[in-house]
Write a protein that holds these residues in place. Structure first.
Motif, PDB file in Angstrom:
ATOM      1  N   PHE A 137     -42.837 -69.695 -25.438  1.00  0.00           N
ATOM      2  CA  PHE A 137     -43.173 -70.763 -26.505  1.00  0.00           C
ATOM      3  C   PHE A 137     -42.367 -71.829 -26.671  1.00  0.00           C
ATOM      4  O   PHE A 137     -41.341 -71.831 -26.718  1.00  0.00           O
ATOM      5  CB  PHE A 137     -43.427 -69.948 -27.925  1.00  0.00           C
ATOM      6  CG  PHE A 137     -44.363 -68.745 -27.791  1.00  0.00           C
ATOM      7  CD1 PHE A 137     -45.595 -69.025 -27.918  1.00  0.00           C
ATOM      8  CD2 PHE A 137     -43.881 -67.425 -27.954  1.00  0.00           C
ATOM      9  CE1 PHE A 137     -46.675 -67.688 -28.016  1.00  0.00           C
ATOM     10  CE2 PHE A 137     -44.439 -66.355 -27.889  1.00  0.00           C
ATOM     11  CZ  PHE A 137     -45.867 -66.354 -27.935  1.00  0.00           C
ATOM     12  N   ALA A 138     -43.218 -73.023 -26.481  1.00  0.00           N
ATOM     13  CA  ALA A 138     -42.491 -74.657 -26.613  1.00  0.00           C
ATOM     14  C   ALA A 138     -43.162 -75.277 -27.415  1.00  0.00           C
ATOM     15  O   ALA A 138     -44.424 -75.330 -27.793  1.00  0.00           O
ATOM     16  CB  ALA A 138     -42.227 -74.727 -25.388  1.00  0.00           C
ATOM     17  N   GLY A 139     -42.478 -76.711 -27.338  1.00  0.00           N
ATOM     18  CA  GLY A 139     -43.275 -77.788 -28.114  1.00  0.00           C
ATOM     19  C   GLY A 139     -42.706 -78.180 -29.408  1.00  0.00           C
ATOM     20  O   GLY A 139     -42.037 -77.362 -30.162  1.00  0.00           O
ATOM     21  N   PRO A 140     -42.925 -79.221 -29.812  1.00  0.00           N
ATOM     22  CA  PRO A 140     -42.251 -79.681 -31.242  1.00  0.00           C
ATOM     23  C   PRO A 140     -42.560 -78.743 -32.397  1.00  0.00           C
ATOM     24  O   PRO A 140     -41.570 -78.685 -33.113  1.00  0.00           O
ATOM     25  CB  PRO A 140     -42.651 -81.318 -31.239  1.00  0.00           C
ATOM     26  CG  PRO A 140     -43.964 -81.072 -30.341  1.00  0.00           C
ATOM     27  CD  PRO A 140     -43.699 -80.445 -29.431  1.00  0.00           C
ATOM     28  N   ALA A 141     -43.833 -78.160 -32.513  1.00  0.00           N
ATOM     29  CA  ALA A 141     -44.042 -77.440 -33.464  1.00  0.00           C
ATOM     30  C   ALA A 141     -43.474 -76.024 -33.635  1.00  0.00           C
ATOM     31  O   ALA A 141     -42.909 -75.238 -34.424  1.00  0.00           O
ATOM     32  CB  ALA A 141     -45.615 -77.054 -33.748  1.00  0.00           C
ATOM     33  N   VAL A 142     -42.873 -75.718 -32.308  1.00  0.00           N
ATOM     34  CA  VAL A 142     -42.116 -74.468 -31.988  1.00  0.00           C
ATOM     35  C   VAL A 142     -40.754 -74.860 -32.474  1.00  0.00           C
ATOM     36  O   VAL A 142     -40.031 -74.039 -33.162  1.00  0.00           O
ATOM     37  CB  VAL A 142     -42.154 -73.874 -30.761  1.00  0.00           C
ATOM     38  CG1 VAL A 142     -41.227 -72.625 -30.422  1.00  0.00           C
ATOM     39  CG2 VAL A 142     -43.659 -73.228 -30.574  1.00  0.00           C
ATOM     40  N   GLU A 143     -40.210 -75.801 -32.057  1.00  0.00           N
ATOM     41  CA  GLU A 143     -38.839 -76.266 -32.158  1.00  0.00           C
ATOM     42  C   GLU A 143     -38.435 -76.338 -33.782  1.00  0.00           C
ATOM     43  O   GLU A 143     -37.439 -76.198 -34.134  1.00  0.00           O
ATOM     44  CB  GLU A 143     -38.619 -77.573 -31.414  1.00  0.00           C
ATOM     45  CG  GLU A 143     -38.622 -77.472 -29.879  1.00  0.00           C
ATOM     46  CD  GLU A 143     -38.505 -78.711 -29.155  1.00  0.00           C
ATOM     47  OE1 GLU A 143     -38.346 -79.823 -29.794  1.00  0.00           O
ATOM     48  OE2 GLU A 143     -38.839 -78.795 -28.017  1.00  0.00           O
ATOM     49  N   ALA A 144     -39.889 -76.704 -34.380  1.00  0.00           N
ATOM     50  CA  ALA A 144     -39.454 -77.099 -35.756  1.00  0.00           C
ATOM     51  C   ALA A 144     -39.563 -75.849 -36.786  1.00  0.00           C
ATOM     52  O   ALA A 144     -39.028 -75.637 -37.899  1.00  0.00           O
ATOM     53  CB  ALA A 144     -40.748 -77.913 -36.412  1.00  0.00           C
ATOM     54  N   LEU A 145     -39.764 -74.726 -36.041  1.00  0.00           N
ATOM     55  CA  LEU A 145     -39.871 -73.451 -36.837  1.00  0.00           C
ATOM     56  C   LEU A 145     -38.378 -72.998 -37.190  1.00  0.00           C
ATOM     57  O   LEU A 145     -37.344 -73.074 -36.001  1.00  0.00           O
ATOM     58  CB  LEU A 145     -40.513 -72.313 -35.924  1.00  0.00           C
ATOM     59  CG  LEU A 145     -41.700 -72.584 -35.946  1.00  0.00           C
ATOM     60  CD1 LEU A 145     -42.563 -71.431 -34.857  1.00  0.00           C
ATOM     61  CD2 LEU A 145     -42.848 -72.398 -37.271  1.00  0.00           C
ATOM     62  N   ASP A 146     -37.978 -72.101 -38.234  1.00  0.00           N
ATOM     63  CA  ASP A 146     -36.826 -71.660 -38.365  1.00  0.00           C
ATOM     64  C   ASP A 146     -36.739 -70.397 -37.457  1.00  0.00           C
ATOM     65  O   ASP A 146     -37.677 -69.954 -37.001  1.00  0.00           O
ATOM     66  CB  ASP A 146     -36.290 -71.221 -39.632  1.00  0.00           C
ATOM     67  CG  ASP A 146     -37.396 -70.437 -40.376  1.00  0.00           C
ATOM     68  OD1 ASP A 146     -37.945 -69.542 -39.827  1.00  0.00           O
ATOM     69  OD2 ASP A 146     -37.568 -70.371 -41.413  1.00  0.00           O
ATOM     70  N   ILE A 147     -35.755 -69.657 -37.455  1.00  0.00           N
ATOM     71  CA  ILE A 147     -35.542 -68.577 -36.389  1.00  0.00           C
ATOM     72  C   ILE A 147     -36.437 -67.237 -36.821  1.00  0.00           C
ATOM     73  O   ILE A 147     -36.956 -66.467 -35.997  1.00  0.00           O
ATOM     74  CB  ILE A 147     -34.029 -67.882 -36.200  1.00  0.00           C
ATOM     75  CG1 ILE A 147     -32.940 -69.094 -35.724  1.00  0.00           C
ATOM     76  CG2 ILE A 147     -33.960 -66.677 -35.425  1.00  0.00           C
ATOM     77  CD1 ILE A 147     -33.645 -69.625 -34.299  1.00  0.00           C
ATOM     78  N   GLU A 148     -36.572 -67.213 -38.165  1.00  0.00           N
ATOM     79  CA  GLU A 148     -37.366 -65.940 -38.585  1.00  0.00           C
ATOM     80  C   GLU A 148     -38.750 -66.416 -38.312  1.00  0.00           C
ATOM     81  O   GLU A 148     -39.522 -65.230 -37.936  1.00  0.00           O
ATOM     82  CB  GLU A 148     -37.096 -65.806 -39.867  1.00  0.00           C
ATOM     83  CG  GLU A 148     -35.646 -65.164 -40.280  1.00  0.00           C
ATOM     84  CD  GLU A 148     -35.433 -64.809 -41.773  1.00  0.00           C
ATOM     85  OE1 GLU A 148     -36.398 -64.872 -42.442  1.00  0.00           O
ATOM     86  OE2 GLU A 148     -34.246 -64.034 -41.941  1.00  0.00           O
ATOM     87  N   ALA A 149     -39.215 -67.469 -38.380  1.00  0.00           N
ATOM     88  CA  ALA A 149     -40.569 -67.767 -38.045  1.00  0.00           C
ATOM     89  C   ALA A 149     -40.795 -67.632 -36.581  1.00  0.00           C
ATOM     90  O   ALA A 149     -41.859 -67.287 -36.033  1.00  0.00           O
ATOM     91  CB  ALA A 149     -40.811 -69.291 -38.595  1.00  0.00           C
ATOM     92  N   ARG A 150     -39.949 -68.095 -35.686  1.00  0.00           N
ATOM     93  CA  ARG A 150     -39.950 -67.652 -34.394  1.00  0.00           C
ATOM     94  C   ARG A 150     -40.263 -66.308 -33.976  1.00  0.00           C
ATOM     95  O   ARG A 150     -40.866 -65.982 -32.850  1.00  0.00           O
ATOM     96  CB  ARG A 150     -38.640 -68.408 -33.485  1.00  0.00           C
ATOM     97  CG  ARG A 150     -38.669 -70.016 -33.707  1.00  0.00           C
ATOM     98  CD  ARG A 150     -37.308 -70.401 -32.908  1.00  0.00           C
ATOM     99  NE  ARG A 150     -37.198 -71.831 -33.330  1.00  0.00           N
ATOM    100  CZ  ARG A 150     -36.329 -72.593 -32.840  1.00  0.00           C
ATOM    101  NH1 ARG A 150     -35.374 -71.876 -32.076  1.00  0.00           N
ATOM    102  NH2 ARG A 150     -35.983 -73.897 -33.133  1.00  0.00           N
ATOM    103  N   MET A 151     -39.570 -65.381 -34.839  1.00  0.00           N
ATOM    104  CA  MET A 151     -39.698 -64.013 -34.540  1.00  0.00           C
ATOM    105  C   MET A 151     -40.875 -63.642 -34.933  1.00  0.00           C
ATOM    106  O   MET A 151     -41.663 -62.753 -34.141  1.00  0.00           O
ATOM    107  CB  MET A 151     -38.578 -63.289 -35.488  1.00  0.00           C
ATOM    108  CG  MET A 151     -37.245 -63.426 -35.078  1.00  0.00           C
ATOM    109  SD  MET A 151     -36.099 -62.168 -36.006  1.00  0.00           S
ATOM    110  CE  MET A 151     -34.745 -63.265 -36.084  1.00  0.00           C
ATOM    111  N   THR A 152     -41.645 -64.150 -35.759  1.00  0.00           N
ATOM    112  CA  THR A 152     -43.075 -63.792 -36.162  1.00  0.00           C
ATOM    113  C   THR A 152     -43.927 -64.380 -34.925  1.00  0.00           C
ATOM    114  O   THR A 152     -44.933 -63.636 -34.623  1.00  0.00           O
ATOM    115  CB  THR A 152     -43.523 -64.531 -37.504  1.00  0.00           C
ATOM    116  OG1 THR A 152     -42.703 -64.092 -38.544  1.00  0.00           O
ATOM    117  CG2 THR A 152     -45.165 -64.487 -37.602  1.00  0.00           C
ATOM    118  N   LEU A 153     -43.689 -65.553 -34.441  1.00  0.00           N
ATOM    119  CA  LEU A 153     -44.609 -65.885 -33.425  1.00  0.00           C
ATOM    120  C   LEU A 153     -44.377 -64.923 -31.854  1.00  0.00           C
ATOM    121  O   LEU A 153     -45.358 -64.678 -31.418  1.00  0.00           O
ATOM    122  CB  LEU A 153     -43.993 -67.331 -32.887  1.00  0.00           C
ATOM    123  CG  LEU A 153     -45.002 -68.048 -31.731  1.00  0.00           C
ATOM    124  CD1 LEU A 153     -46.610 -68.055 -32.250  1.00  0.00           C
ATOM    125  CD2 LEU A 153     -44.318 -69.469 -31.548  1.00  0.00           C
TER     126      LEU A 153
END
Length: 454
Positions: free
Chosen positions: A200-216
């Motif tokens: 998962f990549a891109g500016p919207a992913v980079e903007a997520l905090d770590i816990e939100a990245r875990m959800t994704l």
């Protein structure tokens, strides 16, 4: 990035083309842990490196206050006591029922720094891919594979294809990583990632905090991906700093190079404009059966319509619900609870709601939430505040919702009977769950956010 991690862990390649991949961490739980450890002991095979193996009680334990070994699931206590005995005999680290660090596997591992960027981690649970949010290659396995990993330190695997899912643009206010995942599933199907490791990549992913990245990353398994992951960055290393099993510093060249090189070619590419995403909710019996909250139910498999009780053309917003549930390895971290509490503060669930529950992702999350007074916000709104565990995310702990209930849930699966026989589950973000509980029907949380802002 995938190739860098994979190639660094390949110890040999078989004549058939399969790779023997070194496994850095193995995580067990009480539903399958005892069987794997007991099978190894019976065959005389020890755990090759007990320091790399961890176990937790999360799947079958009750979440009711004061819980212990006894569970509502028939025979459930045996899973717990047998896993405890087997873990102690094997010399592995166990986070027991009453341990301060108990929680859901994929919540506990990141918050203790067990999963690290660039490592390989496996567990007998399909949502192990959650931990790819820390820049790791993490995936679910079976109990026999867990035995093999613990006994030999490697697993035999065919190299998967690679896919990059790029989210461009910026997420609108009130839209979350859960909505990103459901949008991906709605557009590309529950089988869209089959046979692939997904970055998962891109500016919207980079903007997520770590816990939100875990959800994704958690939802990568609903996409049928072998694994889902995000390249580690400054946020990742700041998140891990000072955690119990994390190193004092991440200054080795290996960590500095953990990113996809410019010009790297993937087997498949998907691009989604994050600015177009809206709060999502599922209408049927697969995570791919998802639409924006304000949209109508599309034509789908008749069995899904029959089970969920919604016909094509029905509007999702305003669909009455009976139960609201916030929990699971998808959306039960502290940031999830904060956002849901923000919507509930000063409000109360609708009289038509039969049951409303919050199950924190770990006991550490529970303590932190209580330290901020979030438990009082939930209780004042009419939610029950529970202990940590997987129970009620899926029907395995012996507890279920009232028969025939329509549930709005922050979990990851809406299969037939997932939360109990005949229970009809709509999965969504914690914000959608909270807003829907207040209104007694599926609701776009932005409606309540706008009301609070006035």
């Amino acid at each position: 990035m995938f190739a860098k991690i994979w190639d660094a862990h390949v110890t040999a390649t078989t004549a058939a083309g399969a790779d023997l991949v070194a496994i850095d961490r193995v995580f067990l739980h009480e539903r399958t842990g005892a069987s794997a450890l007991k099978s190894m002991a019976a065959s005389g095979r020890p755990v090759i490196d007990p320091a790399r193996v961890f176990a937790v009680m999360d799947h079958i334990v009750d979440t009711r206050p004061g819980r212990g070994d006894q569970t509502l699931m028939q025979g459930g206590q045996g899973f717990i006591t047998e896993t405890r005995a087997a873990a102690l005999a094997a010399g592995i680290t166990l986070f027991d029922v009453t341990d301060a660090d108990q929680g859901i596997t994929h919540v506990v591992s990141p918050e203790l720094g067990i999963v690290l960027p660039g490592c390989t981690l496996v567990a007998p649970d399909s949502h192990t891919c959650t931990q790819g949010a820390l820049g790791a290659l993490a995936w679910g396995i079976g109990s026999s594979e867990a035995e093999h990993a613990m006994a030999t330190g490697v697993l035999r695997l065919m190299r998967p294809k690679t896919m990059r899912v790029t989210f461009t643009g910026t997420l609108p206010k009130g839209v979350t990583a859960k909505d990103m995942a459901l949008t991906l599933l709605a557009r590309h199907g529950a089988g869209g990632g089959a046979g692939h490791a997904v970055e998962f990549a891109g500016p919207a992913v980079e903007a997520l905090d770590i816990e939100a990245r875990m959800t994704l990353c958690n939802m990568a398994t609903e996409f049928a991906a072998m694994a889902g992951f995000v390249a580690p960055d400054a946020k990742t290393y700041a998140y891990l700093a000072g955690r119990r099993y994390a190193p004092a510093a991440f200054d080795a060249p290996y960590w500095a190079d953990l990113k996809t090189d410019d010009g790297a070619v993937f087997d498949a590419e998907i691009v989604i404009d994050a600015s177009e995403i809206r709060p999502m909710v599922t209408w049927g019996t697969s995570p791919e059966h998802a639409v924006p909250v304000g949209a109508a139910v599309p034509q789908g498999p008749q069995r899904a319509h029959d089970y969920i009780g919604l016909e094509p053309g029905a509007t999702m917003a305003g669909t009455p619900i009976d139960v609201a549930f916030i929990g699971s390895c998808t959306n039960a971290r502290l940031s999830d609870l904060r956002r849901a509490a923000d919507i509930l503060r000063g409000r109360h669930i609708a009289p038509s709601i039969k049951t409303a529950l919050v199950v924190p992702g770990s006991m550490a999350v529970k303590r932190a939430a209580e330290g901020e007074g979030l438990d009082k916000v939930f209780e004042a709104a009419g939610f029950e505040w529970r202990m940590s565990g997987c129970s009620l995310c899926f029907f395995a702990g012996g507890e279920s919702f009232p028969a025939g209930s329509r549930t709005i849930s922050s979990t990851n699966r809406n299969f037939e009977g997932r939360q109990g026989p005949g229970i009809r589950t709509h999965i969504a973000s914690p914000e959608v769950v909270a807003a829907s509980a207040v209104m007694g029907a599926i609701t776009d949380p932005r409606d309540l956010m706008a009301e609070a802002a006035q």
